[in-house]
Scaffold this motif. Structure first.
Motif, PDB file in Angstrom:
ATOM      1  N   GLU A   1       3.992  -4.313  -4.392  1.00 18.90           N
ATOM      2  CA  GLU A   1       4.604  -3.917  -3.121  1.00 18.90           C
ATOM      3  C   GLU A   1       4.629  -2.396  -2.982  1.00 18.90           C
ATOM      4  O   GLU A   1       4.291  -1.838  -1.931  1.00 18.90           O
ATOM      5  N   ILE A   2       5.054  -1.713  -4.051  1.00 16.76           N
ATOM      6  CA  ILE A   2       5.153  -0.256  -3.992  1.00 16.76           C
ATOM      7  C   ILE A   2       3.777   0.374  -3.865  1.00 16.76           C
ATOM      8  O   ILE A   2       3.582   1.336  -3.116  1.00 16.76           O
ATOM      9  N   LYS A   3       2.799  -0.178  -4.586  1.00 13.59           N
ATOM     10  CA  LYS A   3       1.441   0.355  -4.491  1.00 13.59           C
ATOM     11  C   LYS A   3       0.899   0.191  -3.069  1.00 13.59           C
ATOM     12  O   LYS A   3       0.275   1.106  -2.512  1.00 13.59           O
ATOM     13  N   ALA A   4       1.144  -0.975  -2.473  1.00 11.68           N
ATOM     14  CA  ALA A   4       0.701  -1.196  -1.095  1.00 11.68           C
ATOM     15  C   ALA A   4       1.443  -0.274  -0.127  1.00 11.68           C
ATOM     16  O   ALA A   4       0.855   0.266   0.817  1.00 11.68           O
ATOM     17  N   PHE A   5       2.732  -0.084  -0.374  1.00 10.54           N
ATOM     18  CA  PHE A   5       3.539   0.798   0.474  1.00 10.54           C
ATOM     19  C   PHE A   5       3.007   2.228   0.421  1.00 10.54           C
ATOM     20  O   PHE A   5       2.913   2.907   1.439  1.00 10.54           O
ATOM     21  N   HIS A   6       2.632   2.666  -0.774  1.00 10.72           N
ATOM     22  CA  HIS A   6       2.071   4.008  -0.937  1.00 10.72           C
ATOM     23  C   HIS A   6       0.818   4.181  -0.083  1.00 10.72           C
ATOM     24  O   HIS A   6       0.557   5.264   0.457  1.00 10.72           O
ATOM     25  N   GLY A   7       0.042   3.107   0.039  1.00 12.41           N
ATOM     26  CA  GLY A   7      -1.164   3.183   0.845  1.00 12.41           C
ATOM     27  C   GLY A   7      -0.894   3.320   2.334  1.00 12.41           C
ATOM     28  O   GLY A   7      -1.793   3.691   3.095  1.00 12.41           O
ATOM     29  N   GLN A   8       0.344   3.037   2.753  1.00 10.83           N
ATOM     30  CA  GLN A   8       0.675   3.085   4.177  1.00 10.83           C
ATOM     31  C   GLN A   8       1.354   4.392   4.597  1.00 10.83           C
ATOM     32  O   GLN A   8       1.467   4.670   5.791  1.00 10.83           O
ATOM     33  N   VAL A   9       1.864   5.154   3.636  1.00 10.68           N
ATOM     34  CA  VAL A   9       2.602   6.368   3.974  1.00 10.68           C
ATOM     35  C   VAL A   9       1.815   7.598   3.531  1.00 10.68           C
ATOM     36  O   VAL A   9       1.023   7.536   2.592  1.00 10.68           O
ATOM     37  N   ASP A  10       2.036   8.707   4.207  1.00 12.51           N
ATOM     38  CA  ASP A  10       1.349   9.951   3.872  1.00 12.51           C
ATOM     39  C   ASP A  10       2.221  10.750   2.912  1.00 12.51           C
ATOM     40  O   ASP A  10       2.867  11.734   3.300  1.00 12.51           O
ATOM     41  N   ALA A  11       2.253  10.299   1.665  1.00 13.67           N
ATOM     42  CA  ALA A  11       3.117  10.953   0.684  1.00 13.67           C
ATOM     43  C   ALA A  11       2.506  10.896  -0.708  1.00 13.67           C
ATOM     44  O   ALA A  11       1.841   9.921  -1.078  1.00 13.67           O
ATOM     45  N   THR A  12       2.744  11.953  -1.461  1.00 13.89           N
ATOM     46  CA  THR A  12       2.442  11.975  -2.886  1.00 13.89           C
ATOM     47  C   THR A  12       3.614  11.319  -3.601  1.00 13.89           C
ATOM     48  O   THR A  12       4.771  11.539  -3.237  1.00 13.89           O
ATOM     49  N   VAL A  13       3.341  10.513  -4.621  1.00  8.50           N
ATOM     50  CA  VAL A  13       4.401   9.822  -5.355  1.00  8.50           C
ATOM     51  C   VAL A  13       4.450  10.325  -6.795  1.00  8.50           C
ATOM     52  O   VAL A  13       3.424  10.369  -7.486  1.00  8.50           O
ATOM     53  N   LEU A  14       5.643  10.725  -7.232  1.00 13.57           N
ATOM     54  CA  LEU A  14       5.912  11.020  -8.644  1.00 13.57           C
ATOM     55  C   LEU A  14       6.885   9.969  -9.136  1.00 13.57           C
ATOM     56  O   LEU A  14       8.016   9.880  -8.646  1.00 13.57           O
ATOM     57  N   TYR A  15       6.442   9.168 -10.096  1.00  9.00           N
ATOM     58  CA  TYR A  15       7.133   7.926 -10.472  1.00  9.00           C
ATOM     59  C   TYR A  15       7.502   7.989 -11.954  1.00  9.00           C
ATOM     60  O   TYR A  15       6.654   8.291 -12.799  1.00  9.00           O
ATOM     61  N   VAL A  16       8.748   7.709 -12.273  1.00 18.20           N
ATOM     62  CA  VAL A  16       9.216   7.708 -13.662  1.00 18.20           C
ATOM     63  C   VAL A  16       9.499   6.287 -14.111  1.00 18.20           C
ATOM     64  O   VAL A  16      10.159   5.517 -13.407  1.00 18.20           O
TER      65      VAL A  16
END
Length: 368
Positions: free
Chosen positions: A179-194
């Motif tokens: 879900e999060i990976k798909a969500f990342h594909g929809q938003v214009d944002a860099t993700v830093l994930y811990v």
């Protein structure tokens, strides 16, 4: 055309608490739109690093740049960074719509814009029907998706996620990774994930960094780190690794190295780095899935295949994989993971076997 997400650059970022160094001087560059994960054991410095980027943990020294602008002196609420926490941090007295709308109302956007953006974001997380519900009426997975929507609704160019799936059970965690990976594909944002979960990081990340003792030990794509670990710590932290220590010297050959791991057993290996190895620092790394089981009388195939004889001490079937532990007299049991063919026979404890694997799957790496 604007780049998709912000570029994050850390230059010599360090954090000390008195004499305790929580984060040693760190350099790192994350590309616009990238999904980048920090993994490592507890106390490795990953949350400290995330906190310096968010603005919650002022660094002792160093520069943190977002799209070329140093933000060290900029307060968290002015950094245009969305944040997702493990405990969701939803307001319990607000319904879902108001929770997602909260960042927009803080920015005093018109009511029609607020409604349009909230409805669009709820569609993005596939929960358009829960706007009137309270957070307590949602499942853990639904609450986390609402937390994602709230973090991204105002269009930040960077999203920080601190163990966002830590409170979920295994099956839901795996579902939410996608879900999060798909969500990342929809938003214009860099993700830093811990995260502390290496499988989670490998599934979701474009690149990741492994941390230990306040330092980044190695960073790269999940495949690069898995197939070419820099040292024994990386090899063992990302996936499972069999480590053998030579009992004699390290002999260089035209194609790599020859090493003795027990009397009359010589293994062929390739190197993970350039330069000479000393006997004291060299470790042989073999992944469990690279090993196959042969009959006790198997002598090799003449192609440089490594051969090691042993006895099965444990056999487990798990999720389509046969996992064996074999005593080969090398100090620690050798793990062997084989894909399970339907109704395939499982070897029993006590049965003699021969372990075989190619030289190019035998990696010589330093201990540290």
């Amino acid at each position: 055309m604007a780049e998709r997400g912000a570029r994050l650059t850390l230059s010599g970022v360090e954090k000390q608490y008195g004499k305790v160094v929580a984060l040693h001087p760190t350099d790192l560059e994350i590309e616009p739109g990238e999904f980048f994960s920090l993994i490592g054991p507890s106390g490795s410095g990953k949350t400290t690093l995330l906190g310096t980027v968010a603005g919650f943990t002022p660094p002792t020294r160093g520069r943190i740049s977002v799209d070329g602008t140093d933000v060290v002196a900029v307060p968290p609420y002015k950094r245009n960074i969305g944040m997702v926490f493990q405990n969701y941090a939803l307001f319990p007295h607000m319904n879902v719509f108001e929770n997602v709308a909260f960042p927009l109302r803080l920015r005093k956007l018109p009511a029609d814009v607020v409604r349009e953006r909230v409805e669009s974001m709820l569609q993005s997380v596939r929960l358009p029907h829960v706007g009137n519900r309270m957070p307590s009426q949602l499942s853990g997975g639904q609450q986390q998706r609402i937390a994602l929507a709230r973090a991204a609704v105002y269009g930040p160019r960077m999203l920080l996620m601190d163990e966002p799936l830590g409170a979920l059970d295994k099956n839901l965690r795996e579902e939410m990774q996608l879900e999060i990976k798909a969500f990342h594909g929809q938003v214009d944002a860099t993700v830093l994930y811990v995260t502390h979960d290496q499988d989670e990081a490998a599934t979701m990340s474009d690149r990741l960094a492994i941390m230990n003792n306040g330092r980044i030990v190695q960073h790269g794509t999940p495949r690069e780190l898995y197939e070419h670990p820099r040292n024994a710590f990386v090899a063992c932290f990302l996936g499972r690794a069999n480590l053998f220590r030579p009992i004699d010297g390290v002999e260089s050959t035209a194609g790599g190295y020859r090493l003795s791991v027990k009397d009359d057993v010589i293994l062929n290996a390739v190197s993970a780095r350039t330069g000479a190895f000393t006997e004291r620092e060299a470790v042989i790394c073999v992944r469990p899935e690279a090993i196959r089981l042969e009959s006790p009388d198997f002598k090799g195939d003449g192609n440089g295949t490594n051969v090691l004889r042993g006895t099965v001490i444990d056999a487990v079937y798990t999720a389509g994989t046969l996992r064996y532990q074999v005593d080969a007299g090398t100090g620690s049991p050798v793990s062997v993971w084989l894909p399970s063919v339907r109704q395939s026979e499982m070897l029993a404890a006590g049965e003699p076997v021969t372990l075989a694997w190619p030289a190019n799957a035998t990696l010589l790496i330093p201990e540290e």
